[in-house]
Design a protein around this motif. Structure first.
Motif, PDB file in Angstrom:
ATOM      1  N   ALA A 117       0.823  -1.213   0.000  1.00  0.00           N
ATOM      2  CA  ALA A 117       0.000   0.000   0.000  1.00  0.00           C
ATOM      3  C   ALA A 117       0.859   1.266   0.000  1.00  0.00           C
ATOM      4  N   PRO A 118       1.360   1.679  -1.172  1.00  0.00           N
ATOM      5  CA  PRO A 118       2.166   2.902  -1.237  1.00  0.00           C
ATOM      6  C   PRO A 118       1.314   4.140  -0.962  1.00  0.00           C
ATOM      7  N   ARG A 119       1.980   5.211  -0.517  1.00  0.00           N
ATOM      8  CA  ARG A 119       1.274   6.477  -0.303  1.00  0.00           C
ATOM      9  C   ARG A 119       1.462   7.434  -1.471  1.00  0.00           C
ATOM     10  N   GLY A 120       2.387   7.100  -2.370  1.00  0.00           N
ATOM     11  CA  GLY A 120       2.616   7.930  -3.545  1.00  0.00           C
ATOM     12  C   GLY A 120       2.671   7.084  -4.798  1.00  0.00           C
ATOM     13  N   LEU A 121       2.153   7.636  -5.913  1.00  0.00           N
ATOM     14  CA  LEU A 121       2.143   6.916  -7.195  1.00  0.00           C
ATOM     15  C   LEU A 121       2.441   7.886  -8.323  1.00  0.00           C
ATOM     16  N   ILE A 122       3.392   7.525  -9.167  1.00  0.00           N
ATOM     17  CA  ILE A 122       3.692   8.269 -10.388  1.00  0.00           C
ATOM     18  C   ILE A 122       3.419   7.355 -11.567  1.00  0.00           C
ATOM     19  N   LEU A 123       2.614   7.822 -12.515  1.00  0.00           N
ATOM     20  CA  LEU A 123       2.342   7.075 -13.735  1.00  0.00           C
ATOM     21  C   LEU A 123       3.047   7.749 -14.908  1.00  0.00           C
ATOM     22  N   ALA A 124       3.710   6.947 -15.729  1.00  0.00           N
ATOM     23  CA  ALA A 124       4.429   7.443 -16.900  1.00  0.00           C
ATOM     24  C   ALA A 124       4.145   6.511 -18.067  1.00  0.00           C
ATOM     25  N   PRO A 125       4.215   7.002 -19.312  1.00  0.00           N
ATOM     26  CA  PRO A 125       3.790   6.190 -20.453  1.00  0.00           C
ATOM     27  C   PRO A 125       4.728   5.068 -20.859  1.00  0.00           C
ATOM     28  N   THR A 126       6.033   5.230 -20.648  1.00  0.00           N
ATOM     29  CA  THR A 126       6.984   4.237 -21.136  1.00  0.00           C
ATOM     30  C   THR A 126       7.938   3.785 -20.044  1.00  0.00           C
ATOM     31  N   ARG A 127       8.520   2.622 -20.260  1.00  0.00           N
ATOM     32  CA  ARG A 127       9.500   2.091 -19.310  1.00  0.00           C
ATOM     33  C   ARG A 127      10.666   3.062 -19.141  1.00  0.00           C
ATOM     34  N   GLU A 128      11.136   3.593 -20.277  1.00  0.00           N
ATOM     35  CA  GLU A 128      12.296   4.476 -20.228  1.00  0.00           C
ATOM     36  C   GLU A 128      12.019   5.710 -19.387  1.00  0.00           C
ATOM     37  N   LEU A 129      10.853   6.311 -19.584  1.00  0.00           N
ATOM     38  CA  LEU A 129      10.539   7.516 -18.828  1.00  0.00           C
ATOM     39  C   LEU A 129      10.342   7.197 -17.348  1.00  0.00           C
ATOM     40  N   ALA A 130       9.674   6.090 -17.041  1.00  0.00           N
ATOM     41  CA  ALA A 130       9.488   5.712 -15.639  1.00  0.00           C
ATOM     42  C   ALA A 130      10.828   5.505 -14.949  1.00  0.00           C
ATOM     43  N   LYS A 131      11.731   4.829 -15.627  1.00  0.00           N
ATOM     44  CA  LYS A 131      13.050   4.598 -15.044  1.00  0.00           C
ATOM     45  C   LYS A 131      13.803   5.911 -14.877  1.00  0.00           C
ATOM     46  N   GLN A 132      13.675   6.785 -15.846  1.00  0.00           N
ATOM     47  CA  GLN A 132      14.332   8.091 -15.782  1.00  0.00           C
ATOM     48  C   GLN A 132      13.811   8.903 -14.594  1.00  0.00           C
ATOM     49  N   ILE A 133      12.505   8.864 -14.361  1.00  0.00           N
ATOM     50  CA  ILE A 133      11.908   9.592 -13.237  1.00  0.00           C
ATOM     51  C   ILE A 133      12.439   9.050 -11.917  1.00  0.00           C
TER      52      ILE A 133
END
Length: 410
Positions: A75-91
């Motif tokens: 149960a995380p308290r924060g969530l970031i959604l990104a369109p691609t694997r590369e961008l998610a990893k970069q974030i």
């Protein structure tokens, strides 16, 4: 001159930003950070490369640091959604310097990696999850994650999530999130569908628009080359040959075509790699790492990478194939002229692509300067079998619906 402390950022976070080389906020950071710190939802319209990660990262990490005890299982308290694997990893990588000494736990949830391993990591507890919508849905279906405790939500590059077909996943995710949360949504463009999505996620947001939607970064020198299909590769090789020591990204439309083009460039002696949907996550990571380190100078990519690459010294972007969705052109060329640098964006246009070019110029509000040739006219375009010849008029290929034009390449 505005600094981060004047935005209400605590001194210890200011020090972390300074250690990361960030002392003066960008326009999107200057407006988004105080609003988010005040508890407002934020709708940010800004192009890639304008500092959006820090704009949402600072208030997000400060909010997550204010916790008691260990994070709950699944149960995380924060969530970031990104369109691609590369961008998610970069974030996830970009947020690491902002975590401080509190040891906030960040879990990356993307395709191309072990689903069981990610489920196991979530079971041990995570303060923040950075995810692509598809993999998040996989974990939700397995009941490996519970979003009921999410109080901080970020949707980054939301318009590309729509372009990639995640609208139904996003709507389903929205139904299980708690109402009592702060949401920040960032997008480079604002089509009608995007407005509807924003309305379903945001409550009375502060709208921040630092760059008009669709407008390309001012420091990018753009040009269009009118070539036939058979001339494309030769012209690309000639242009690349003029700057072999500088990084360049070449965007193609299909996986097969991009791989074939990469092999042709390799045969011409270029240090080249390719990334597209047929490549494993490991192959894509290795290609981007080699490109970042300068071992590879030319990266051939489909739009799977259009927003996932943040490398400051990419000098040239080539639209080998024009995108079917005009807004994607803006995202592609945003891979150059990052962090205040200059860059060049060269587009190739065949007779069959005149419709795409007109759509791009309409969205960007610019008439892209001609670098070679002249705009195609109807008598220049290939005739269909049994077709009639005609007077030399501007070509107007039949318009197709966006859903029909969208590439399946990524």
């Amino acid at each position: 001159m505005t600094d981060f402390q004047s935005l209400g950022v605590p001194a210890d976070m200011v020090d972390r930003l300074a250690s990361a080389g960030l002392k003066t906020p960008t326009p999107i950071q200057e407006r988004a950070i105080p609003a988010a710190l005040g508890g407002r939802d934020v709708l940010g319209l800004a192009q890639t490369g304008t500092g959006k990660t820090v704009a949402f990262g600072v208030p997000l990490m400060l909010a997550l640091a204010d916790r008691q005890g260990r994070p709950a299982h699944k149960a995380p308290r924060g969530l970031i959604l990104a369109p691609t694997r590369e961008l998610a990893k970069q974030i996830a990588t970009a947020l690491d310097p902002l975590k401080g000494t509190g040891k906030l736990s960040v879990v990356l949830v993307v395709g191309g990696a072990s689903l069981n391993a990610q489920a196991g990591r979530l079971a041990r507890g995570a303060d923040l999850v950075v995810a692509t919508p598809g993999r998040l849905m996989d974990l939700m279906e397995r009941r490996a994650i519970d979003l009921a405790q999410v109080r901080q939500l970020v949707l980054d590059e939301a318009d590309q999530m729509l372009d990639l077909g995640f609208i139904h996943a996003l709507r389903k995710i929205a139904t299980v999130l708690p109402k009592d949360r702060r949401t920040m949504l960032f997008s480079a463009t604002m089509p009608k569908t995007m407005e509807q999505l924003a309305a379903s996620f945001l409550r009375d947001p502060l709208r921040i628009e630092v760059t008009p939607p669709g407008r390309a970064v001012d420091k990018i020198v753009q040009s269009v080359h009118f070539v036939t299909k058979d001339e494309k590769t030769g012209r690309l090789i000639g242009l690349l040959d003029g700057h072999r020591q500088e990084r360049a990204i070449v965007f193609g439309r299909t996986k097969h075509g991009s791989e074939k083009l990469a092999k042709k460039l390799e045969a011409e002696g270029f240090a080249v790699a390719s990334i597209h949907g047929n490549k494993s996550q490991g192959q894509r990571d290795r290609a981007i790492s080699a490109f970042r380190e300068g071992k590879v100078r030319v990266l051939v990519a489909t739009d799977v990478a259009a927003r996932g690459i943040d490398i400051p010294d990419v000098k040239h972007v080539y639209n080998y194939d024009l995108p079917n969705v005009p807004e994607i052109y803006v995202h592609r060329i945003g891979r150059t002229a990052r962090a205040g640098a200059d860059g060049a964006a060269i587009a190739f246009c065949t007779p069959e692509e005149m419709g795409e070019l007109r759509d791009i110029q309409k969205v960007t509000g610019l008439s892209i300067p001609v670098g070679h040739g002249t705009p195609w006219e109807r008598h220049d375009a290939p005739r269909k079998a049994g077709g009639r010849g005609g007077a030399a008029k501007p070509a107007h290929p039949p318009r197709r619906r966006r859903s029909q034009r969208r590439s399946k390449a990524a």
